[in-house]
Scaffold this active site. Structure first.
Site, PDB file in Angstrom:
ATOM      1  N   HIS A   2       0.824  -1.191  -0.072  1.00  7.98           N
ATOM      2  CA  HIS A   2       0.075   0.086   0.161  1.00  7.98           C
ATOM      3  C   HIS A   2       0.855   1.391  -0.064  1.00  7.98           C
ATOM      4  O   HIS A   2       0.608   2.300  -0.509  1.00  7.98           O
ATOM      5  CB  HIS A   2      -1.077   0.070   1.051  1.00  7.98           C
ATOM      6  N   ARG A  51      -7.668  -8.754  -9.701  1.00  9.78           N
ATOM      7  CA  ARG A  51      -7.281  -9.525  -8.656  1.00  9.78           C
ATOM      8  C   ARG A  51      -8.372  -9.370  -7.352  1.00  9.78           C
ATOM      9  O   ARG A  51      -8.403  -8.446  -7.012  1.00  9.78           O
ATOM     10  CB  ARG A  51      -6.012  -9.543  -8.156  1.00  9.78           C
ATOM     11  N   GLU A  60      -1.719 -21.237 -16.343  1.00 13.47           N
ATOM     12  CA  GLU A  60      -0.764 -21.054 -15.510  1.00 13.47           C
ATOM     13  C   GLU A  60      -0.083 -22.277 -14.659  1.00 13.47           C
ATOM     14  O   GLU A  60       0.832 -22.241 -14.065  1.00 13.47           O
ATOM     15  CB  GLU A  60      -0.897 -20.029 -14.311  1.00 13.47           C
ATOM     16  N   ASN A  84       3.513 -15.594 -14.335  1.00 16.66           N
ATOM     17  CA  ASN A  84       4.049 -15.595 -12.887  1.00 16.66           C
ATOM     18  C   ASN A  84       4.285 -17.109 -12.369  1.00 16.66           C
ATOM     19  O   ASN A  84       5.123 -17.797 -11.893  1.00 16.66           O
ATOM     20  CB  ASN A  84       3.492 -14.551 -11.849  1.00 16.66           C
ATOM     21  N   ASP A  85       2.977 -17.901 -12.414  1.00 17.29           N
ATOM     22  CA  ASP A  85       2.722 -19.234 -11.969  1.00 17.29           C
ATOM     23  C   ASP A  85       3.302 -20.055 -13.062  1.00 17.29           C
ATOM     24  O   ASP A  85       3.868 -21.236 -12.572  1.00 17.29           O
ATOM     25  CB  ASP A  85       1.245 -19.482 -11.419  1.00 17.29           C
ATOM     26  N   ARG A  99       8.281 -18.957  -6.642  1.00 18.44           N
ATOM     27  CA  ARG A  99       8.425 -17.565  -6.911  1.00 18.44           C
ATOM     28  C   ARG A  99       8.748 -16.489  -5.830  1.00 18.44           C
ATOM     29  O   ARG A  99       9.012 -15.395  -5.726  1.00 18.44           O
ATOM     30  CB  ARG A  99       7.110 -16.943  -7.609  1.00 18.44           C
ATOM     31  N   CYS A 134      -1.706 -12.143 -18.595  1.00 14.01           N
ATOM     32  CA  CYS A 134      -1.559 -10.996 -17.514  1.00 14.01           C
ATOM     33  C   CYS A 134      -0.542 -11.125 -16.391  1.00 14.01           C
ATOM     34  O   CYS A 134      -0.609 -10.611 -15.534  1.00 14.01           O
ATOM     35  CB  CYS A 134      -2.919 -11.159 -16.907  1.00 14.01           C
TER      36      CYS A 134
HETATM   37  C1  PEP Z   1       0.404 -15.215 -12.781  1.00 12.54           C
HETATM   38  O1  PEP Z   1       0.428 -16.278 -11.971  1.00 12.54           O
HETATM   39  O2  PEP Z   1       0.918 -14.636 -13.696  1.00 12.54           O
HETATM   40  C2  PEP Z   1      -0.893 -14.335 -12.338  1.00 12.54           C
HETATM   41  C3  PEP Z   1      -1.177 -13.139 -13.152  1.00 12.54           C
HETATM   42  O3  PEP Z   1      -1.621 -14.336 -11.185  1.00 12.54           O
HETATM   43  P1  PEP Z   1      -0.783 -14.075  -9.811  1.00 12.54           P
HETATM   44  O4  PEP Z   1       0.430 -13.418  -9.812  1.00 12.54           O
HETATM   45  O5  PEP Z   1      -2.187 -13.364  -9.037  1.00 12.54           O
HETATM   46  O6  PEP Z   1      -0.782 -15.594  -9.191  1.00 12.54           O
HETATM   47 MG    MG Z   2      -1.409 -16.823 -10.832  1.00 12.01          MG
END
Ligand code: PEP
Ligand code: MG
Length: 596
Positions: A200, A307, A440, A463-464, A474, A511
């Site tokens: 934040h 999200r 993902e 990311n995942d 991660r 995303c």
């Molecule tokens: C991802 O995993 O790339 C993703 C966008 O979801 P989060 O980062 O919220 O797990």
């Molecule tokens: Mg994810």
């Protein structure tokens, strides 16, 4: 004077530290060190607990008064929406159950208020921090800040928030209250040892337009009041005691960055259309309503990822259908006539039920759609909230952490049930609401063609996907260097998913963080990606790159990259490409690790 009496001061050594760029911009100035670790809590037995209870109440009242003031300043400076961050802290200070518990402990243990407050608040903080979840860590920080505020007020110490000059403030950890309070002075920038870009406090510094670098680990150890410092919020670095040469370099860079920023923002409203006419969509990832006002100025073609899990984490309880619908409606209104993709709660395991549930491997556990399918009450309520919202603007629904097509089929069944229940109540909604799936998990990537048959779009979560493809947690700093989204295996998987989605006749978005990395833009465009969704601050840059690129050439470039077998080769090609064609973007937006 003999030579042994001459004291030659060491020329202050230039030190470069790397952290996380939390708010863009470059600041050059002198350090003001804000020390926070001064509260020492003693354990004392007390004869009369009633006195302690009275002291505690006074300290809580004073803390409430301070926070109300901060809340008021925040509302004036950054508006009601963003100021809501402080409501969470005010709630902590007025949580009757928790405070009653603390008071009972004082009476029962006959210990001083400081000790009991410190112990009880710290227990909660530690529990939340252990969850490993970014949002819970943030919550932990809010509780920690409330604890320190009460402890300071128990000691009847004053809050230092006014000072002379135009410093760069350096501290161990910034709280949202610090960001707002200190901004009443002429602060040039914020630097901190801890914290992430999604905290934040970082979001507030972005809204206040104050450059910030966080997560530097040891910045406070290397600086003293009055030391010269350069802060580069684009790249996430600071330079302590810069030499004349470095100062000149950064003064030029500052001017350069500011010019580029102005240019990009002026063009942000233009469509992301390649020079040979391919139109893609560039959308925003958001998780806080405070981010909504940034969307239009940054040219967002909608919200590609909303999200929703912060709604649970930030509010201590699960918001009901109408509360969710209220929040969702604000997002829809902020981007209409474009769409908002609402992702169903991506929570799980210990992240959901802190304290009474834990798993050995939460990332491989009860997470995302798995948990929601086991909790259809939550899923139905969220579906109904999104459906209600769809009567006011374009909404889409997206499922996270899907591993098999059966999960999609089951979730879709719950969606149909939710629709029927609204029909029975004659509530209006978009009957053709589109559903999509995040790709993902490797199994979902390999089965994306089959999964695509049940939905209207796919969205790649790099990311995942990277974490599961490479088996690299991660959030684990020990293996952070192995988390590599430009690994050939990741790139080939992305291309596979895009092609599979297209074969099945659906659009493919991305995303994950990669979608907002300018190094990847031309490659992803060339792979045929239809939609990019990233933090709003990156959208003008992505649009600029896309608008200056020829789609046919991008396709050719992507084909070459997909043949490469090493990360270094891939990154070098991408880096050279960006440097030769978009020199200013290359030097302003890439992190140090991405450039030579
Ligand atoms: C991802 O995993 O790339 C993703 C966008 O979801 P989060 O980062 O919220 O797990
Ligand atoms: Mg994810």
């Amino acid at each position: 004077m003999s030579s042994e009496h001459v004291v030659v001061p060491d020329a202050a050594e230039e030190i470069v530290l790397r952290g996380i760029g939390a708010s863009p911009g470059i600041a050059i100035g002198k350090v003001l060190l804000l020390e926070k670790d001064g509260i020492v809590v003693e354990e004392r037995g007390v004869d009369n607990p009633a006195v302690e209870l009275e002291r505690l109440q006074k300290a809580i009242d004073r803390s409430n008064y301070e926070l109300e003031k901060i809340y008021h300043t925040a509302r004036e400076k950054i508006g009601d929406e963003k100021a809501r961050i402080f409501e969470a802290q005010l709630l902590i200070l007025s949580d009757p159950v928790f405070l009653e518990e603390v008071k009972k402990k004082i009476v029962k243990s006959r210990k001083n208020a400081e000790f009991v407050v410190s112990t009880e608040f710290s227990k909660q903080v530690e529990q939340l921090k252990r969850s490993g979840n970014e949002l819970f860590k943030q919550r932990a920080m809010e509780i920690d800040d409330s604890k320190n505020r009460i402890l300071r007020n128990l000691a009847e110490a004053k809050l230092k928030s006014r000072f002379e000059g135009t410093p760069i403030v350096v501290t161990s950890e910034f709280t949202p209250a610090d960001a707002v309070l200190l901004s009443r002075n002429q602060v040039l920038g914020y630097v901190s040892d801890y914290g992430g870009a999604r905290s934040h406090a970082s979001i507030l510094s972005r809204s206040l337009g104050i450059p910030a670098v966080v997560g530097l680990k040891e910045a406070t150890k290397h600086v003293k009041d009055g030391v010269d410092l350069i802060l580069d919020g684009y790249r996430g670095i600071i330079v302590i005691n810069p030499s004349e040469g470095t100062l000149k370099k950064f003064r030029d860079r500052k001017q350069w960055c500011e010019q580029l920023d102005t240019e990009l923002m002026t063009e942000a409203g233009k469509p992301a259309l390649t020079t040979d006419g391919r139109r893609v969509s560039v959308e925003a990832n958001i998780e806080l309503l405070e981010e909504l006002p940034l969307l239009r100025p940054h040219g967002a073609d909608g919200i590609g990822l909303f999200r929703t899990e912060p709604l649970i984490i930030d509010s201590d309880s699960i918001p009901d259908e109408m509360e969710q619908a209220d929040i969702f409606r604000q997002a829809v209104e902020a981007v209409e006539p474009n769409a908002v993709i609402f992702r169903t709660f991506d929570i799980g395991g210990d992240k959901m039920f802190v304290g009474n549930h834990s798993e050995q491997n939460p990332f491989l556990g009860w997470r995302g759609i798995r948990m929601m399918l086991d909790r259809p009450d939550l899923l139905r309520e969220q579906f109904r909230a999104i459906l209600r919202t769809s009567a006011f603007g374009k909404c889409k629904i997206m499922y996270p952490m899907v591993a098999t097509d059966e999960e999609v089929i089951r979730a879709n069944e719950f969606l149909e049930e939710a629709k029927k229940s609204l029909d029975a109540e004659e509530v209006k909604y978009d009957k053709n609401i589109e559903v999509g799936v995040m790709i993902e998990i490797p199994s979902a990537a390999l089965m994306s063609k089959e999964i695509a048959r049940h939905v209207g779009f796919l969205s790649i979560g790099t990311n995942d996907l990277t974490q599961y493809l490479l088996a690299v947690d991660r959030t684990n700093e020990l293996v952070a260097h192995m988390f590599e989204e430009f690994h050939p295996a990741v790139l080939r998987t992305i291309k596979f998913v895009i092609d599979a989605g297209h074969d099945a006749g659906v659009k493919v978005a991305m995303c994950g963080e990669m979608a907002g990395n300018p190094l990847a833009t031309v490659m992803l465009l060339g792979m045929g990606l239809d939609e990019f969704s990233a933090v709003s601050s990156m959208l003008p840059v992505l649009k600029k790159i896309i608008r200056s690129t020829n789609y046919k050439s991008a396709r050719k470039f992507a084909r070459q990259l997909l043949k490469m077998e090493s990360v270094d080769e891939i990154k070098k090609s991408l880096s050279d490409y960006l440097k030769t064609r978009f020199e200013r973007i290359y030097f302003t937006t890439l992190s140090e690790g991405d450039i030579e």
